[in-house]
Design an enzyme around this catalytic site. Structure first.
Site, short mmCIF file in Angstrom:
data_model
loop_
_atom_site.label_atom_id
_atom_site.label_comp_id
_atom_site.label_asym_id
_atom_site.label_seq_id
_atom_site.Cartn_x
_atom_site.Cartn_y
_atom_site.Cartn_z
CB SER A 127 12.61 24.13 21.24
OG SER A 127 11.94 24.17 20.06
CE1 TYR A 152 13.03 18.27 21.42
CE2 TYR A 152 11.53 19.57 20.33
CZ TYR A 152 12.72 19.53 20.82
OH TYR A 152 13.81 20.43 20.57
CE LYS A 156 14.56 20.82 23.84
NZ LYS A 156 15.78 20.63 24.49
C1 WQD Z 1 11.34 23.02 8.72
C2 WQD Z 1 10.07 23.26 7.57
C3 WQD Z 1 8.56 21.21 7.30
C4 WQD Z 1 11.68 18.28 6.22
C5 WQD Z 1 11.81 21.22 14.35
C6 WQD Z 1 11.27 20.81 15.92
C7 WQD Z 1 11.61 22.02 16.69
C8 WQD Z 1 12.98 22.39 16.79
C9 WQD Z 1 13.66 22.23 15.20
C10 WQD Z 1 14.65 20.37 17.65
C11 WQD Z 1 8.74 22.64 8.18
C12 WQD Z 1 9.59 21.60 6.32
C13 WQD Z 1 11.16 19.48 6.75
C14 WQD Z 1 11.21 17.82 4.95
C15 WQD Z 1 9.80 19.66 4.62
N1 WQD Z 1 13.65 21.45 17.66
N2 WQD Z 1 10.04 20.39 5.86
N3 WQD Z 1 10.37 18.56 4.25
O1 WQD Z 1 9.59 21.36 12.26
O2 WQD Z 1 10.39 23.92 12.07
O3 WQD Z 1 11.17 22.35 13.84
O4 WQD Z 1 13.20 21.12 14.51
O5 WQD Z 1 15.32 19.70 17.86
O6 WQD Z 1 11.23 22.00 17.91
O7 WQD Z 1 9.67 20.75 15.72
O8 WQD Z 1 12.08 22.11 11.92
O9 WQD Z 1 13.68 21.21 9.80
O10 WQD Z 1 11.88 19.72 10.66
O11 WQD Z 1 11.23 21.85 9.34
O12 WQD Z 1 9.24 20.17 3.87
O13 WQD Z 1 11.98 16.77 4.49
O14 WQD Z 1 10.49 22.22 6.57
O15 WQD Z 1 7.39 20.92 7.06
O16 WQD Z 1 7.80 23.33 7.64
P1 WQD Z 1 10.76 22.36 12.45
P2 WQD Z 1 12.24 21.18 10.49
#
Ligand code: WQD
Length: 344
Positions: A127, A152, A156
């Site tokens: 990741s 988590y 990785k």
């Molecule tokens: C993306 C953006 C949130 C939800 C995570 C893991 C990473 C990978 C993928 C997983 C961020 C914003 C989110 C919401 C929001 N692995 N957001 N409202 O955090 O970039 O990555 O998932 O298996 O390791 O950390 O992805 O989709 O959670 O968030 O505003 O309800 O969307 O703050 O900026 P992230 P995400």
């Protein structure tokens, strides 16, 4: 005879898309999954898309060595793509033992079985989280990894190092293991058929399933975490990659292994688009594509989020002969079609 690929976690979101693309490329696939974070919906979808009812499926927990060994005994496995892991960042902070034991033991068992059965190619699903809050953007494979923000993320990083060490050790032994780690950015979207896609249990943690569930009426309102970041519109920037594009990177990576094109026994590739998109931009584009007005509000930043992260995918483009192709609009339309399919 076609090569055989074991996909651990193959009934899940990314694993099911990878299974479809591997089969389209002519590989035989064996799926292993303990169904701890999914049901058989996507595996049934895979069968429909591929028109194949005979895909070997093992409902096993990769933390049980005996079960993993049985798969390797019953099939001559040429490559393993390892997805079987827990992936909820927040839960990993409150349940570190669960995350370390599951994510590390399952991978160690895969490696041990691969070694005990004469060696094979191992592709690990890593990741972009290993880059943490990178100073220079976009990140290349040479960008230093940062201390993980969560257990988590740490699993990785640790699994990457385990694979590197096993590749090094086995290079002079009888059972050789070659390894590739693919560092995914933010996989989103669903298969164009709308027969497989992301199926979060409970309240989604990730942005796109939260958006589609809000649009369909399962959630009242989307919270956008932070609009005070020093970015153009104040929201975070991410590299959202279509899950089918991502799946095709796996096919390119296993082909590289099978065709002896690896330049080192252990290689790392960034799998992203190279295109930063803000959270707000994504929400707006979703509204355009779906024609649905989303209920959203800006709330405080989410702990552990980095402001911006996107890939420099040049190395993967050149070495794998792979490139992300789908537009963000196509991908969001596929995510919406999947959500509507689920509601049928
Ligand atoms: C993306 C953006 C949130 C939800 C995570 C893991 C990473 C990978 C993928 C997983 C961020 C914003 C989110 C919401 C929001 N692995 N957001 N409202 O955090 O970039 O990555 O998932 O298996 O390791 O950390 O992805 O989709 O959670 O968030 O505003 O309800 O969307 O703050 O900026 P992230 P995400």
């Amino acid at each position: 005879m076609s090569k055989k690929v074991l996909v651990s976690g193959g009934a899940g979101y990314i694993g099911s898309h990878v299974t479809v693309e591997l089969m389209a490329a002519g590989y035989e696939v064996v799926v292993a999954d303990n169904l701890s974070n999914c049901d058989l919906t996507c595996f049934e979808g895979v069968k429909k898309i591929t028109g194949r009812d005979d895909i070997p499926f093992y409902q096993i927990d990769c933390c049980d060595y005996v079960s993993v060994d049985k798969v390797f005994t019953e099939h001559k496995i040429d490559a393993v793509i390892h997805f079987a892991a827990f992936k909820a960042v927040g839960e990993s902070v409150s349940e570190p033992i669960k995350y370390y034991s599951n994510n590390l033991v399952s991978f160690l068992n895969i490696l041990e079985a691969a070694k005990n059965h004469g060696g094979c190619n191992v592709l690990f699903s890593s990741s972009a989280t290993v880059y943490g809050e990178a100073k220079d953007l976009p990140v290349t494979e040479q960008t230093p990894r940062m201390p993980a923000m969560s257990p988590y993320g740490n699993t990785k990083t640790m699994c990457e190092d385990i694979l590197r060490d096993v590749v090094y050790a086995t290079s002079t032994q009888d059972a050789v293991i070659k390894g590739i780690a693919l560092r995914y950015f933010n996989p989103i979207g669903a298969h164009p058929s709308a027969l497989i896609g992301e199926l979060p249990r409970g309240v989604p943690n990730n942005l796109v399933p939260y958006i589609t569930q809000t649009a369909i009426g399962k959630r009242e309102c989307l919270s956008i975490f932070g609009n005070d970041y020093p970015t153009e519109d104040g929201t975070c920037l991410r590299d959202f990659i279509d899950v089918t594009d991502l799946a095709k990177a796996h096919v390119a990576a296993v082909a590289r292994m099978f065709e002896g094109r690896m330049k080192k026994g252990y290689e790392i590739f960034n799998v992203g688009t190279g295109r930063p998109v803000s959270v707000y931009e994504l929400v707006t584009k979703f509204e355009q594509v779906s024609g649905v007005k989303l209920d959203y509000k800006f709330v405080a930043r989410r702990e552990g989020d980095v402001m911006a992260l996107w890939a420099d995918p040049t190395f993967a483009n050149r070495e794998l002969g792979w490139k992300a192709e789908r537009t963000i609009e196509e991908t969001l339309a596929s995510a919406w079609a999947w959500e509507k399919h689920l509601a049928e």
